[in-house]
Design a protein around this motif. Structure first.
Motif, PDB file in Angstrom:
ATOM      1  N   PRO A 703     -15.107   0.150  18.478  1.00  0.00           N
ATOM      2  CA  PRO A 703     -15.039   0.926  17.229  1.00  0.00           C
ATOM      3  C   PRO A 703     -14.034   2.072  17.335  1.00  0.00           C
ATOM      4  O   PRO A 703     -13.907   2.703  18.397  1.00  0.00           O
ATOM      5  CB  PRO A 703     -16.474   1.458  17.067  1.00  0.00           C
ATOM      6  N   LEU A 704     -13.334   2.327  16.244  1.00  0.00           N
ATOM      7  CA  LEU A 704     -12.396   3.445  16.202  1.00  0.00           C
ATOM      8  C   LEU A 704     -13.158   4.758  16.084  1.00  0.00           C
ATOM      9  O   LEU A 704     -14.252   4.818  15.527  1.00  0.00           O
ATOM     10  CB  LEU A 704     -11.451   3.312  14.998  1.00  0.00           C
ATOM     11  N   GLN A 705     -12.519   5.835  16.591  1.00  0.00           N
ATOM     12  CA  GLN A 705     -13.063   7.166  16.396  1.00  0.00           C
ATOM     13  C   GLN A 705     -12.912   7.551  14.923  1.00  0.00           C
ATOM     14  O   GLN A 705     -12.059   7.000  14.218  1.00  0.00           O
ATOM     15  CB  GLN A 705     -12.325   8.169  17.281  1.00  0.00           C
ATOM     16  N   PRO A 706     -13.716   8.481  14.399  1.00  0.00           N
ATOM     17  CA  PRO A 706     -13.650   8.838  12.975  1.00  0.00           C
ATOM     18  C   PRO A 706     -12.251   9.180  12.483  1.00  0.00           C
ATOM     19  O   PRO A 706     -11.812   8.690  11.438  1.00  0.00           O
ATOM     20  CB  PRO A 706     -14.586  10.055  12.882  1.00  0.00           C
ATOM     21  N   GLU A 707     -11.523  10.002  13.253  1.00  0.00           N
ATOM     22  CA  GLU A 707     -10.175  10.381  12.805  1.00  0.00           C
ATOM     23  C   GLU A 707      -9.221   9.188  12.852  1.00  0.00           C
ATOM     24  O   GLU A 707      -8.328   9.053  12.004  1.00  0.00           O
ATOM     25  CB  GLU A 707      -9.636  11.550  13.642  1.00  0.00           C
ATOM     26  N   GLU A 708      -9.434   8.293  13.836  1.00  0.00           N
ATOM     27  CA  GLU A 708      -8.601   7.087  13.918  1.00  0.00           C
ATOM     28  C   GLU A 708      -8.879   6.160  12.742  1.00  0.00           C
ATOM     29  O   GLU A 708      -7.945   5.571  12.164  1.00  0.00           O
ATOM     30  CB  GLU A 708      -8.880   6.358  15.241  1.00  0.00           C
ATOM     31  N   MET A 709     -10.141   6.028  12.370  1.00  0.00           N
ATOM     32  CA  MET A 709     -10.507   5.183  11.239  1.00  0.00           C
ATOM     33  C   MET A 709      -9.926   5.737   9.932  1.00  0.00           C
ATOM     34  O   MET A 709      -9.467   4.989   9.070  1.00  0.00           O
ATOM     35  CB  MET A 709     -12.029   5.073  11.146  1.00  0.00           C
ATOM     36  N   THR A 710      -9.940   7.059   9.790  1.00  0.00           N
ATOM     37  CA  THR A 710      -9.370   7.689   8.582  1.00  0.00           C
ATOM     38  C   THR A 710      -7.876   7.355   8.454  1.00  0.00           C
ATOM     39  O   THR A 710      -7.402   6.987   7.373  1.00  0.00           O
ATOM     40  CB  THR A 710      -9.564   9.221   8.648  1.00  0.00           C
ATOM     41  N   LYS A 711      -7.150   7.468   9.570  1.00  0.00           N
ATOM     42  CA  LYS A 711      -5.708   7.140   9.557  1.00  0.00           C
ATOM     43  C   LYS A 711      -5.481   5.667   9.254  1.00  0.00           C
ATOM     44  O   LYS A 711      -4.567   5.297   8.512  1.00  0.00           O
ATOM     45  CB  LYS A 711      -5.085   7.480  10.920  1.00  0.00           C
ATOM     46  N   PHE A 712      -6.332   4.806   9.833  1.00  0.00           N
ATOM     47  CA  PHE A 712      -6.186   3.370   9.633  1.00  0.00           C
ATOM     48  C   PHE A 712      -6.365   2.998   8.156  1.00  0.00           C
ATOM     49  O   PHE A 712      -5.591   2.220   7.595  1.00  0.00           O
ATOM     50  CB  PHE A 712      -7.208   2.620  10.496  1.00  0.00           C
ATOM     51  N   ILE A 713      -7.391   3.563   7.523  1.00  0.00           N
ATOM     52  CA  ILE A 713      -7.646   3.271   6.102  1.00  0.00           C
ATOM     53  C   ILE A 713      -6.499   3.777   5.237  1.00  0.00           C
ATOM     54  O   ILE A 713      -6.024   3.092   4.329  1.00  0.00           O
ATOM     55  CB  ILE A 713      -8.987   3.898   5.668  1.00  0.00           C
ATOM     56  N   SER A 714      -6.030   4.991   5.532  1.00  0.00           N
ATOM     57  CA  SER A 714      -4.920   5.562   4.762  1.00  0.00           C
ATOM     58  C   SER A 714      -3.663   4.704   4.891  1.00  0.00           C
ATOM     59  O   SER A 714      -2.971   4.420   3.906  1.00  0.00           O
ATOM     60  CB  SER A 714      -4.649   6.987   5.259  1.00  0.00           C
ATOM     61  N   ARG A 715      -3.384   4.259   6.136  1.00  0.00           N
ATOM     62  CA  ARG A 715      -2.195   3.423   6.370  1.00  0.00           C
ATOM     63  C   ARG A 715      -2.342   2.066   5.700  1.00  0.00           C
ATOM     64  O   ARG A 715      -1.368   1.512   5.159  1.00  0.00           O
ATOM     65  CB  ARG A 715      -1.992   3.262   7.882  1.00  0.00           C
ATOM     66  N   SER A 716      -3.555   1.513   5.721  1.00  0.00           N
ATOM     67  CA  SER A 716      -3.797   0.219   5.059  1.00  0.00           C
ATOM     68  C   SER A 716      -3.522   0.317   3.565  1.00  0.00           C
ATOM     69  O   SER A 716      -2.922  -0.578   2.958  1.00  0.00           O
ATOM     70  CB  SER A 716      -5.246  -0.229   5.294  1.00  0.00           C
ATOM     71  N   ASN A 717      -3.954   1.417   2.953  1.00  0.00           N
ATOM     72  CA  ASN A 717      -3.683   1.629   1.523  1.00  0.00           C
ATOM     73  C   ASN A 717      -2.184   1.730   1.255  1.00  0.00           C
ATOM     74  O   ASN A 717      -1.671   1.210   0.256  1.00  0.00           O
ATOM     75  CB  ASN A 717      -4.380   2.905   1.038  1.00  0.00           C
ATOM     76  N   GLU A 718      -1.512   2.400   2.167  1.00  0.00           N
ATOM     77  CA  GLU A 718      -0.058   2.566   2.020  1.00  0.00           C
ATOM     78  C   GLU A 718       0.646   1.211   2.088  1.00  0.00           C
ATOM     79  O   GLU A 718       1.574   0.923   1.309  1.00  0.00           O
ATOM     80  CB  GLU A 718       0.450   3.498   3.128  1.00  0.00           C
ATOM     81  N   ILE A 719       0.204   0.364   3.015  1.00  0.00           N
ATOM     82  CA  ILE A 719       0.802  -0.972   3.158  1.00  0.00           C
ATOM     83  C   ILE A 719       0.541  -1.805   1.911  1.00  0.00           C
ATOM     84  O   ILE A 719       1.424  -2.511   1.410  1.00  0.00           O
ATOM     85  CB  ILE A 719       0.245  -1.674   4.420  1.00  0.00           C
ATOM     86  N   LEU A 720      -0.662  -1.710   1.361  1.00  0.00           N
ATOM     87  CA  LEU A 720      -0.992  -2.456   0.145  1.00  0.00           C
ATOM     88  C   LEU A 720      -0.146  -1.991  -1.034  1.00  0.00           C
ATOM     89  O   LEU A 720       0.274  -2.800  -1.879  1.00  0.00           O
ATOM     90  CB  LEU A 720      -2.487  -2.293  -0.171  1.00  0.00           C
ATOM     91  N   MET A 721       0.129  -0.693  -1.095  1.00  0.00           N
ATOM     92  CA  MET A 721       0.985  -0.169  -2.168  1.00  0.00           C
ATOM     93  C   MET A 721       2.396  -0.737  -2.063  1.00  0.00           C
ATOM     94  O   MET A 721       3.027  -1.080  -3.071  1.00  0.00           O
ATOM     95  CB  MET A 721       1.040   1.359  -2.093  1.00  0.00           C
ATOM     96  N   LEU A 722       2.901  -0.859  -0.826  1.00  0.00           N
ATOM     97  CA  LEU A 722       4.240  -1.440  -0.626  1.00  0.00           C
ATOM     98  C   LEU A 722       4.278  -2.890  -1.083  1.00  0.00           C
ATOM     99  O   LEU A 722       5.265  -3.355  -1.666  1.00  0.00           O
ATOM    100  CB  LEU A 722       4.641  -1.349   0.851  1.00  0.00           C
ATOM    101  N   LEU A 723       3.169  -3.627  -0.802  1.00  0.00           N
ATOM    102  CA  LEU A 723       3.106  -5.027  -1.218  1.00  0.00           C
ATOM    103  C   LEU A 723       3.039  -5.152  -2.735  1.00  0.00           C
ATOM    104  O   LEU A 723       3.545  -6.118  -3.324  1.00  0.00           O
ATOM    105  CB  LEU A 723       1.875  -5.703  -0.599  1.00  0.00           C
ATOM    106  N   ALA A 724       2.435  -4.174  -3.366  1.00  0.00           N
ATOM    107  CA  ALA A 724       2.264  -4.234  -4.824  1.00  0.00           C
ATOM    108  C   ALA A 724       3.544  -3.895  -5.583  1.00  0.00           C
ATOM    109  O   ALA A 724       3.666  -4.184  -6.779  1.00  0.00           O
ATOM    110  CB  ALA A 724       1.150  -3.270  -5.239  1.00  0.00           C
ATOM    111  N   GLN A 725       4.472  -3.260  -4.911  1.00  0.00           N
ATOM    112  CA  GLN A 725       5.729  -2.861  -5.591  1.00  0.00           C
ATOM    113  C   GLN A 725       6.663  -4.043  -5.841  1.00  0.00           C
ATOM    114  O   GLN A 725       6.700  -4.988  -5.083  1.00  0.00           O
ATOM    115  CB  GLN A 725       6.444  -1.807  -4.736  1.00  0.00           C
TER     116      GLN A 725
END
Length: 725
Positions: A703-725
């Motif tokens: 399992p990721l640490q809380p701060e690592e999980m927060t970064k992972f979710i934020s980055r995942s959203n960013e990647i999805l936004m790039l795919l949506a463009q």
């Protein structure tokens, strides 16, 4: 007899403060002492009757009565035992039955409450002064023409004794409670204490409250007993109902007949089960009785898995029942309770000198009259009988388990997940138990099949042999291809041969030296690796790789498994356990050109270290057969075990790298995303991709640490936004 006064022959005025403060670890234990004394007195009278030296009166009742009186702040213990004469009171009560009282006081006056030592000095009666300011005894001996005796003492060293008024054979002890101990005049508190210590005494125990209002119950007249006090006769008429018959006609039908009932004084109910299940022969006990007893004693609503009934008369007397309880999850506490009894009198829970340590995870009762009622831990440690009892219990448990595995493998497998923590802990803690159980330890594989260690080793060796045969065939194919291409490669080969001949002489010397060194060294035994899984969900990626390569692994997810596999490796030097994410096995990799692999490895190491800001990140590039896998994390078995040990001892502040490095990031050279990173290392997207690949690998590892999980979710959203463009 005339009134007599005197001093207690204890040679010290300090005995009562010691009794009150140091001799017992629990104040409520005086109840056990009082009732035990009464029980002994009744048992002795029964023996005298059996020998023809006494005849019970027709209305004799073998019982102990406990009467609380909150108004008068008193507590009475009344037994129907053999009683005492004035001389016996003088001997047993006024002259405390131990030698060297002064030495005793000196030895124990600064003693803590670790040991319960009363029983070794005949001081059971004097435990009453733990809670009472004053104690009275009224007793009448069974002996012919004996006169009743009244004795009293106010907690000092002075006492008075005179002729009493008791008319029934037996003894009544009255405790005038001190202000700090008035709780014991409460009926509910006394019930709790009696049930704690005396639930299985061989004599019935009745608790009542003085001056309480009479309670009543109504029974059928046919159930009336001789000792019932009838208050009222009640006639109940027959009850009828109007019902339709087969012809549809209504008729009056009797649904319950007339009956004669009686209202009686409510019958007292004994708090003691005088014939507990462990005193019976195993053949006379039903499964339902074992379960009922378990629920009653341990207040556990879950049914036990199975039980072991101990029944031994020689070379020592020991009876008992051990239950293997149900554990719902690995997070459940597996702390059990073994209750130790002496002739049905409760001594204590979980005395490790008598009960093998690992069996304290079980629940059960053990009754051994060969043990003292009040036990000193130091005395038990040096008691040869205690060691034999402990060894016997261990042997019986091992015999039961191995017998079940041999004759009822299906049940053994059904219970295994629940009982394995007990067995594994036992193997670690007890070498004799381990010797008996080693061949009956089961391991559940990825298919849910249970296998013994020997089966796993054979399967691993067969898989290894099959892999080697496959490699031999590949080599033969490569040789054939080489012969077909030989002609075009002649010039190159000849050149290499010339170089080889030129270097041959010096190489021979080096080889000779190496061979000589190897000959001097003692060869380590070849180990067979058994792969294991600790979390089927977390490690699913690794499990899938293993499956695709035809490999298997065992599931070891309980906390006890980490020390247990180390134990197995110690006693079997040919076995090595390795978690499936400890390394990338050859079976999941393709053969690759080392030079080109090194080149891409250097590139990716530099890129990932820079993108992740981890200058010491260990990166390894492999050509995995499954191209869909982009990245993985591996951690060597040695490092993992060291980290687990650090956690166990709360050494979180220490740097894991001091034990040989952290996790290794494995990148798949066959994966298109990894190839993209290698080919576009200067792209703006690379830091994002590297971060995502690293986190994805880590998620499949732990399992990721809380701060690592927060970064992972934020980055995942960013990647999805790039795919949506």
């Amino acid at each position: 007899m005339s009134k007599k006064t005197g001093s207690l022959s204890i040679n010290s005025e300090n005995i009562f403060p010691i009794i009150k403060k140091w001799l017992y670890s629990d104040h409520d234990i005086f109840v056990r002492e009082m009732i035990s004394n009464g029980c002994d007195a009744i048992t002795k009278l029964e023996k005298l009757e059996a020998m023809g030296e006494y005849t019970f009166p027709e209305d004799y009742k073998k019982r102990i009565q406990v009467i609380v009186n909150p108004e008068e702040k008193t507590l009475k213990f009344i037994d129907s035992g053999l009683g005492m004469t004035a001389d016996e009171v003088e001997e047993y009560i006024t002259q405390i039955a131990f030698s060297g009282a002064i030495d005793f006081v000196e030895k124990y006056k600064d003693k803590t409450t670790n040991d319960e030592i009363i029983g070794h000095f005949g001081l059971g009666f004097y435990s009453a002064f733990m809670v009472a300011d004053e104690v009275h005894i009224d007793t009448l001996s069974y002996q012919k023409d004996a006169k009743p005796v009244h004795w009293e003492c106010d907690g000092g060293t002075e006492y008075t004794m005179e002729e009493g008024t008791r008319t029934e054979v037996g003894t009544e002890i009255t405790l005038f409670l001190n202000e700090d101990c008035l709780e014991f005049a409460n009926e509910y508190r006394m019930r709790e204490v009696i049930e704690k210590y005396c639930s299985f005494m061989p004599v019935q125990i009745f608790l009542s409250k003085a001056n309480a209002e009479q309670e009543y119950e109504t029974i059928d007249e046919s159930e009336l007993r001789e000792d019932d006090v009838v208050v009222e006769h009640i006639h109940e008429d027959a009850k009828t109902e109007e019902k339709e018959n087969e012809n549809g006609e209504k008729e009056t039908v009797e649904v319950s007949p007339a009956r004669e009932r009686v209202k009686i004084n409510k019958r007292p109910v004994s708090l003691s089960d005088t014939n507990p299940l462990w005193t019976k022969h195993p053949n006379d006990c039903t499964a339902e009785e074992y379960k009922d007893f378990y629920r009653k004693v341990f207040q556990d609503y879950r049914e036990p898995l199975f039980w072991i009934h101990l029944n031994m008369d020689y070379p020592f007397n020991l009876k008992g029942i051990l239950y293997f309880p149900k554990i719902n999850t690995e997070y459940d506490s597996i702390e059990g309770t073994i209750k130790l009894y002496n002739n049905q009198v409760f001594i204590a829970d979980n005395i490790k000198e008598v009960i093998p340590e690992f069996l304290m995870l079980l629940k059960g009762v053990i009754d051994c009259p060969d043990l003292p009622l009040n036990v000193s831990r130091s005395a038990l440690q040096n008691d040869g009988t205690v060691k034999k009892i402990s060894d016997y219990i261990t042997k019986k448990v091992a015999d039961k388990l191995t017998g079940m595995c041999k004759t009822d493998r299906e049940s053994y497998e059904k219970y295994w997940d629940d009982i394995s923590p007990f067995i594994k802990y036992g193997c670690i803690k007890d070498s004799k138990f381990s010797e008996k159980m080693n061949d009956y330890i089961l391991y559940k594989d990825l298919d849910g099949k249970y296998q013994k260690l020997e089966d796993l080793l054979k399967a691993a060796e067969d898989a290894k042999a099959a892999a080697e045969n496959g490699a031999d065939e590949t080599v033969e194919g490569e040789v054939a291809e080489g012969e077909a291409a030989e002609e075009s490669a002649d010039e190159t080969v000849e050149g290499e041969v010339v170089e080889g001949e030129a270097a041959e002489e010096s190489a021979d010397e080096t080889v000779d030296e190496t061979v000589d060194e190897d000959a001097d060294e003692e060869k380590e035994p070849e180990k067979t690796t058994i792969y294991y899984v600790t979390d089927e969900v977390q490690q699913s990626q690794y499990i899938n790789m293993f499956r695709e390569s035809g490999l298997n692994a065992v599931i070891l997810k309980h906390n006890i498994d980490a020390p247990f596999i180390s134990h197995i490796e110690q006693i079997n030097e040919k076995v090595k356990f390795e978690r499936i994410d400890a390394d990338v096995t050859d079976t999941v990799k393709e053969e690759a050109d080392e030079e080109s692999l090194k080149e891409i490895s250097d590139t990716l190491t530099e890129v990932f270290r820079k993108a992740l800001g981890k200058e010491k990140l260990d990166v390894k590039v492999e050509k995995l057969k499954n191209a869909n896998i982009s990245s993985m994390i591996t951690l060597s078995e040695e490092n993992r075990r060291m980290q687990e040990m650090m956690k166990m001892y709360n050494m979180y502040g220490m740097d894991p790298s001091m034990f040989g490095g952290e996790e290794t990031l494995v990148l798949n050279a066959n994966n298109k995303l990894v190839q993209y990173v290698a080919a576009n290392k200067d792209s703006d997207k690379i830091p994002m991709i590297c971060g995502q690949l690293y986190d994805l690998a880590m998620i499949a590892h732990k399992p990721l640490q809380p701060e690592e999980m927060t970064k992972f979710i934020s980055r995942s959203n960013e990647i999805l936004m790039l795919l949506a463009q």
